[in-house]
Design a protein around this motif. Sequence first.
Motif, mmCIF file in Angstrom:
data_model
loop_
_atom_site.group_PDB
_atom_site.id
_atom_site.type_symbol
_atom_site.label_atom_id
_atom_site.label_comp_id
_atom_site.label_asym_id
_atom_site.label_seq_id
_atom_site.Cartn_x
_atom_site.Cartn_y
_atom_site.Cartn_z
ATOM 1 N N VAL A 40 9.665 45.129 49.480
ATOM 2 C CA VAL A 40 8.590 44.338 50.067
ATOM 3 C C VAL A 40 7.854 43.573 48.959
ATOM 4 O O VAL A 40 7.497 44.168 47.935
ATOM 5 N N ASN A 42 5.169 41.976 46.679
ATOM 6 C CA ASN A 42 3.874 42.471 46.206
ATOM 7 C C ASN A 42 3.720 43.987 46.317
ATOM 8 O O ASN A 42 2.647 44.522 46.009
ATOM 9 N N VAL A 43 4.760 44.681 46.793
ATOM 10 C CA VAL A 43 4.773 46.146 46.709
ATOM 11 C C VAL A 43 5.856 46.538 45.702
ATOM 12 O O VAL A 43 5.589 47.221 44.717
ATOM 13 N N HIS A 44 7.075 46.029 45.930
ATOM 14 C CA HIS A 44 8.203 46.362 45.045
ATOM 15 C C HIS A 44 8.547 45.266 44.051
ATOM 16 O O HIS A 44 9.272 45.501 43.100
ATOM 17 N N SER A 82 13.542 38.830 55.593
ATOM 18 C CA SER A 82 12.381 38.307 56.320
ATOM 19 C C SER A 82 11.662 37.380 55.353
ATOM 20 O O SER A 82 11.279 37.799 54.264
ATOM 21 N N PRO A 85 7.478 30.919 55.830
ATOM 22 C CA PRO A 85 7.879 29.578 56.272
ATOM 23 C C PRO A 85 8.206 28.623 55.121
ATOM 24 O O PRO A 85 8.989 27.702 55.302
ATOM 25 N N ASP A 86 7.615 28.843 53.926
ATOM 26 C CA ASP A 86 7.851 27.893 52.832
ATOM 27 C C ASP A 86 9.093 28.214 51.995
ATOM 28 O O ASP A 86 9.306 27.616 50.940
ATOM 29 N N THR A 87 9.925 29.154 52.472
ATOM 30 C CA THR A 87 11.143 29.500 51.726
ATOM 31 C C THR A 87 12.081 28.280 51.660
ATOM 32 O O THR A 87 12.286 27.591 52.652
ATOM 33 N N THR A 116 14.842 36.472 59.412
ATOM 34 C CA THR A 116 13.715 36.304 60.335
ATOM 35 C C THR A 116 12.505 35.802 59.558
ATOM 36 O O THR A 116 12.508 35.793 58.333
ATOM 37 N N GLY A 117 11.493 35.399 60.291
ATOM 38 C CA GLY A 117 10.264 34.934 59.676
ATOM 39 C C GLY A 117 9.362 36.093 59.308
ATOM 40 O O GLY A 117 9.491 37.195 59.837
ATOM 41 N N SER A 118 8.442 35.860 58.390
ATOM 42 C CA SER A 118 7.473 36.881 57.993
ATOM 43 C C SER A 118 6.459 36.254 57.041
ATOM 44 O O SER A 118 6.672 35.156 56.532
ATOM 45 N N GLU A 119 5.324 36.931 56.816
ATOM 46 C CA GLU A 119 4.326 36.377 55.890
ATOM 47 C C GLU A 119 4.776 36.519 54.451
ATOM 48 O O GLU A 119 4.676 35.610 53.645
ATOM 49 N N LYS A 120 5.274 37.726 54.137
ATOM 50 C CA LYS A 120 5.748 38.025 52.788
ATOM 51 C C LYS A 120 7.261 38.252 52.853
ATOM 52 O O LYS A 120 7.794 38.585 53.904
ATOM 53 N N VAL A 122 10.508 40.211 52.761
ATOM 54 C CA VAL A 122 10.978 41.590 52.903
ATOM 55 C C VAL A 122 12.502 41.556 52.909
ATOM 56 O O VAL A 122 13.102 40.774 53.646
ATOM 57 N N VAL B 40 9.363 42.223 62.523
ATOM 58 C CA VAL B 40 8.200 42.047 61.663
ATOM 59 C C VAL B 40 6.947 41.935 62.535
ATOM 60 O O VAL B 40 6.935 41.175 63.517
ATOM 61 N N VAL B 43 5.278 38.750 64.119
ATOM 62 C CA VAL B 43 6.331 37.752 64.332
ATOM 63 C C VAL B 43 7.123 38.178 65.569
ATOM 64 O O VAL B 43 7.261 37.426 66.530
#
Lengths: 308, 308
Positions: A40, A42-44, A82, A85-87, A116-120, A122, B40, B43
């Motif tokens: 994840v 900012n965690v890993h 995951s 959107p800016d990927t 899939t989409g996600s904020e951060k 994963v 997620v 989402v």
Amino acid sequence: MKEIIFLNTIRKVLSNTEYLGDDCANLKELGIAVTQDTLVENVHFSMKYCNAYQLGYKAIVVNLSDLFAAGAKPEYISISLSLPPDTTEDFIHDFYKATDELAKKYDFKVIGGDITGSEKIVISICAIGKTKNRNISSRAFAKEGYTVIVTGEHGSSSAGLELLQSGKFNEKFINAHLMPEISSEFSEEISTKTSKPYAMADSSDGLADALFKIAESSNVTICVDFDKIPYEKDLEQFDYKKKILFGGEDYKLVASVDKTELEKISSNLYTIIGTVEKKESCPLKIKTKDKIIKIKDLENTFNHFKGD
Amino acid sequence: MKEIIFLNTIRKVLSNTEYLGDDCANLKELGIAVTQDTLVENVHFSMKYCNAYQLGYKAIVVNLSDLFAAGAKPEYISISLSLPPDTTEDFIHDFYKATDELAKKYDFKVIGGDITGSEKIVISICAIGKTKNRNISSRAFAKEGYTVIVTGEHGSSSAGLELLQSGKFNEKFINAHLMPEISSEFSEEISTKTSKPYAMADSSDGLADALFKIAESSNVTICVDFDKIPYEKDLEQFDYKKKILFGGEDYKLVASVDKTELEKISSNLYTIIGTVEKKESCPLKIKTKDKIIKIKDLENTFNHFKGD
């Protein structure tokens, strides 16, 4: 540690827990071992410290390392991404470039997964390895009298992370953190040349953690000679004893093996660091020059090594 | 759609793409099919609308549905949970309670996975099904002259989501969204009673999407009679045609099967909705009372059904 509480809750709720316990599930009936790891943002990992290629590399080897710890041969990998959107396409390209290079190096196939989409970011990867005609390890297989070995050097990954976080540079340590070398050869030899049970784990959560878990699962005490643990000399610039034992993310192998069996394995692939003893009050004892530290509880052990 | 661009990038970068394409990878050599899906928070689901039991239920059946769409028998499930710091033991208990009930109902085993920290809940599940002695589907197996069938009713899940989002209540629709019934019996019969190739997918992304993907992969045109698609009568209170075709998350099966083969399957398990035709300019044609809508591109099709 909440994770341990949660795992206990899971064990209580599930009617069948026979496949839980090791990092890989050994599905004998199908001749495969299966592992799944999730990273994840900012965690890993942090995109401040790595690029997409390095992230892809690490996400894959983390899972390969679990298969190698079982003694399995990586065959298939499923990747679920995951993504915010800016990927960019470049991110996908570079992530999969690393994947493809590893697929060629370790001879596995990518079998899909999803996006899939996600904020951060994963990344969840499921890896399947073959176990047929191999001697597969378990954490619970250590026995009194066995020899304790490690592959590679320890503590470098943690030093790399510290350097990244403080904006300093040292290629050796930073590479050890971002693109750790994994121990496929030792895994291949121990699983194909030996026949007696052995315990093996990777040092993903630290060397002491791997030793501790093997000792607890096997109901023994592991005694390690600290001075025998291999590490990169420059590590002494850091709080090196702590990093060697508790740093984590080196992804080297830790095994307890019968002595005669160990002789079947190329001696350049491992270093002997200790022995398995009869169970004492603590699962893990670490001998340093002037004392023996008994580790009963990993959480509160860091302090023993401060300024030691 | 960025996902499609990314999947094309992946295909370009990977040297070996033979296992990509279907929702499940069919690993013939091992006699298994493998699928992985990630959900997620905010989402794919919101804890405003479901509890941990319902979330566990849905996360599992989404993956079982992929195996059933392949014609495989679920055997093993690996669960990776990424959880925010405020996650409670009750959450874990209820999530795994649903998992355990489904494990008993569908006869699979939980083989581990991992638990990590994260800001939002992320659930990644890898499911392994047996394919031995079964006729396994592929999206690419539809042929001209085949009969097109669906299992269950369509559009209800989308209505349930609309109700949840607008704070209204109707148990039937909300259950269809939160705890969809999956089509294990049809999957079991088609995979064990037939021998000719057939195309099958689940309607996770909508009925039209599943039909469209089968038609494109098989290089045919699928012609569907809209009035034959089963739906819950009360759905007419909604924009029901759109929900039936494009709603998504019903997790029913969509198949193209040889007519004689179809007769081997219990007739109460499916509804005939159309036929497979020779490839025309569009992959999908939908007949309504007064017109035939040709669907060339799923993205821009919604409008055809507005107020129709």
